[in-house]
Design a protein around this motif. Structure first.
Motif, PDB file in Angstrom:
ATOM      1  N   SER A 207       0.838  -1.206   0.000  1.00  0.00           N
ATOM      2  CA  SER A 207       0.000   0.000   0.000  1.00  0.00           C
ATOM      3  C   SER A 207       0.868   1.249   0.000  1.00  0.00           C
ATOM      4  O   SER A 207       0.380   2.342   0.261  1.00  0.00           O
ATOM      5  CB  SER A 207      -0.898   0.011   1.244  1.00  0.00           C
ATOM      6  N   GLY A 208       2.170   1.077  -0.268  1.00  0.00           N
ATOM      7  CA  GLY A 208       3.122   2.162  -0.131  1.00  0.00           C
ATOM      8  C   GLY A 208       2.986   3.252  -1.178  1.00  0.00           C
ATOM      9  O   GLY A 208       2.143   3.181  -2.078  1.00  0.00           O
ATOM     10  N   PRO A 209       3.834   4.273  -1.110  1.00  0.00           N
ATOM     11  CA  PRO A 209       3.751   5.414  -2.026  1.00  0.00           C
ATOM     12  C   PRO A 209       4.140   5.086  -3.455  1.00  0.00           C
ATOM     13  O   PRO A 209       3.862   5.863  -4.367  1.00  0.00           O
ATOM     14  CB  PRO A 209       4.727   6.423  -1.413  1.00  0.00           C
ATOM     15  N   PHE A 210       4.760   3.919  -3.663  1.00  0.00           N
ATOM     16  CA  PHE A 210       5.150   3.501  -5.006  1.00  0.00           C
ATOM     17  C   PHE A 210       4.664   2.079  -5.277  1.00  0.00           C
ATOM     18  O   PHE A 210       4.544   1.263  -4.364  1.00  0.00           O
ATOM     19  CB  PHE A 210       6.673   3.567  -5.186  1.00  0.00           C
ATOM     20  N   LYS A 211       4.398   1.812  -6.563  1.00  0.00           N
ATOM     21  CA  LYS A 211       4.016   0.484  -7.032  1.00  0.00           C
ATOM     22  C   LYS A 211       5.163  -0.093  -7.852  1.00  0.00           C
ATOM     23  O   LYS A 211       5.820   0.632  -8.607  1.00  0.00           O
ATOM     24  CB  LYS A 211       2.772   0.565  -7.919  1.00  0.00           C
ATOM     25  N   LEU A 212       5.367  -1.392  -7.739  1.00  0.00           N
ATOM     26  CA  LEU A 212       6.403  -2.045  -8.536  1.00  0.00           C
ATOM     27  C   LEU A 212       5.946  -2.188  -9.984  1.00  0.00           C
ATOM     28  O   LEU A 212       4.872  -2.710 -10.258  1.00  0.00           O
ATOM     29  CB  LEU A 212       6.712  -3.431  -7.958  1.00  0.00           C
TER      30      LEU A 212
END
Length: 536
Positions: A207-212
């Motif tokens: 749910s972080g600020p970046f997506k892989l």
């Protein structure tokens, strides 16, 4: 040879430059952050299975944890997915209250049940990151009872055995193993009871600020901004991590502006950049230590006199003066520098004559042959070369076996090594137990225990009295008594001729372009990139 090396470096640099989304000599895009780093030790993106600082630095930008530690004041705990928390008066229960409206990258709501399930998964998989939580008393059998969601936004963590609850909170903030996983998404990819581990090795469910976007091992990892993040959106659109092992290539690329941040650069190249007005060098003191380790499964090193001899066959002064500047600071204790409980260095020095006497008393007057595992990168290989040379002066013939992190630390985790030059320890938490837990503590020396994140267990070093002292110190509430107990722990550790011999405490030099704003490298490697931007 000089011409060949120059051509090789130039070709490598041009190859790397063409791989980046810029032209040679051009600045990186304003909305992208380009990081050059050695990704040899990046083996898995699964928070339960990851090992090493490189993985942590990526995981914390893909996933949220309940709390974070202030990089400028490690004793200051900051909200994460939890907006508030409290500790019961008896210190046995920690209650966290989650932020409202947080979502995973899938769009699923982030709930207390997801955190509880993530911890259940961690303990059931029983991989590297489970070790610390097992030391607190959590097991696959009791985790559902002890870590529970009382409603969608409330988590209770009941401590299975007496411990300092502050240390548990620090662990949630710094280890990456407390990452909250999207249960529904992970289980869609579960195969043969693996809890989704196979899929999460190269994917994420955070749910972080970046997506892989993509990870190609030993090549590139790219992540894009999560435009539905529950906090303010990250300030850059994309972060690209490039696998770069050549320090000269890193130096050339950051000088030209083709990368924004460089880690793992050699000290000579770092020093050469200090006069560049467009470059900032961030020296980050970390709690991890460089050490020489011995396996007590190996008959030679099971003998304490041999371990004492090895302790006298390390040129601590020479290593710290000639190899470690820029990498580490002289240190010979299992607790990191700067803590009130840390004893002064005992002053061990190279003493070949004493080592020979000890080896003769141990039954090895002519020495013996062994192997010394080490990463092929500096300063590890340089330390190993020095240790090999001084061991030989007393007749110990150590064959260096260099390799990747998996080849070196993998053998250590499997307890299949003789000697090893490595770097480890806790030290990321502002608590002596963080260091001791990793270096000295080993509550269960059986192979079946698989306490693979404890270097003490990896070396088969075990002393019941030492373990009890560490346990007692952890729960002592009187600070002065606790300090004295940690002093007693350090004295006993030295008296046992331990399997891990500290040499130096880590300093990490990060090279950053001057136009990169609000990049704050974290001592625990949990460097958050959501606030970083470029000022041009």
């Amino acid at each position: 040879m000089k011409i060949k090396w120059t051509l090789r470096t130039l070709c490598l640099s041009l190859l790397l430059a063409t791989a980046l989304p810029t032209t040679v000599g051009a600045k990186t895009p304003n909305d992208q952050l380009i990081v050059g780093m050695n990704m040899n030790n990046l083996l898995s993106l699964d928070p339960a299975a990851m090992t090493g600082n490189d993985a942590v630095s990526i995981i914390v930008n893909l996933y949220d944890s309940l709390v974070e530690l202030d990089p400028t004041n490690l004793s200051n705990v900051l909200p994460g997915a939890a907006k508030s928390w409290e500790i019961s008066e008896d210190g046995k229960l920690i209650t966290f209250h989650l932020q409202e409206g947080a979502k995973f990258h899938s769009g699923n709501p982030l709930t207390a049940e997801d955190f509880a399930w993530s911890m259940k998964r961690l303990l059931n998989l029983n991989m590297a990151q489970a070790t610390t939580w097992k030391s607190y008393g959590f097991t696959a059998d009791n985790v559902e009872k002890m870590i529970r969601a009382t409603d969608p936004l409330t988590i209770e963590i009941e401590l299975p055995k007496p411990t300092d609850p502050k240390l548990v909170i620090y662990s949630l903030a710094t280890l990456g193993s407390g990452s909250i996983l999207d249960r529904a998404t992970v289980m869609q990819h579960e195969k043969n009871g693996d809890w989704g581990n196979g899929w999460l090795t190269t994917n994420e469910a955070g749910s972080g600020p970046f997506k892989l976007d993509v990870w190609q091992a030993k090549d590139v990892l790219r992540m894009s901004r999560n435009d539905d993040y529950w906090r303010d959106d990250a300030k850059v659109k994309r972060v690209i991590f490039r696998h770069m092992t050549e320090s000269q290539a890193l130096r050339l690329m950051i000088e030209k502006g083709d990368i924004d941040i460089a880690t793992g650069m050699s000290v000579p190249d770092i020093n050469a950049l200090k006069s560049d007005p467009q470059i900032v060098i961030d020296d980050v003191s970390k709690g991890t230590i460089y050490y020489v380790a011995m396996s007590l499964k190996e008959p030679h090193f099971a003998n304490p006199k041999v371990r004492e001899a090895v302790r006298s066959l390390i040129d601590y002064d020479g290593i710290n003066k000639t190899i470690m500047p820029g990498y580490g600071l002289y240190h010979q204790r299992p607790i990191q520098k700067g803590m009130s409980a840390t004893l002064p260095d005992p002053g061990y020095k190279l003493d070949v004559a004493r080592a020979k006497t000890l080896l003769a008393e141990a039954g090895y007057p002519d020495g013996f042959t062994t192997t010394l595992r080490v990463l092929a990168d500096p300063p590890f290989i340089n330390i190993a070369t020095s240790v090999q040379s001084t061991l030989a002066q007393a007749g110990i013939n150590a064959k260096i076996m260099s390799g990747t992190g998996n080849q070196v630390y993998g053998a250590m985790r499997d307890r299949q090594f003789d000697m090893l030059v490595g770097r480890g320890g806790g030290g990321v938490d502002p608590h002596p137990h963080s260091s001791l837990r990793s270096i000295a503590y080993n509550p269960d020396n059986s192979d079946a225990a698989k306490l693979t994140n404890f270097q003490g267990w990896r070396t088969s070093f075990y002393d019941q009295q030492l373990n009890e002292l560490i346990d007692q110190a952890l729960v002592e509430k009187d600070q002065e008594k606790q300090k004295q107990m940690y002093i007693e722990v350090q004295n006993r550790y030295d008296a046992l001729y331990p399997a891990i011999l500290p040499i130096s405490q880590m300093v990490d030099s990060v090279v950053v372009r001057k136009d990169i704003i609000d990049y704050i490298p974290h001592p625990s490697s949990t460097t958050h990139l959501r606030s970083v931007y470029k000022q041009r």
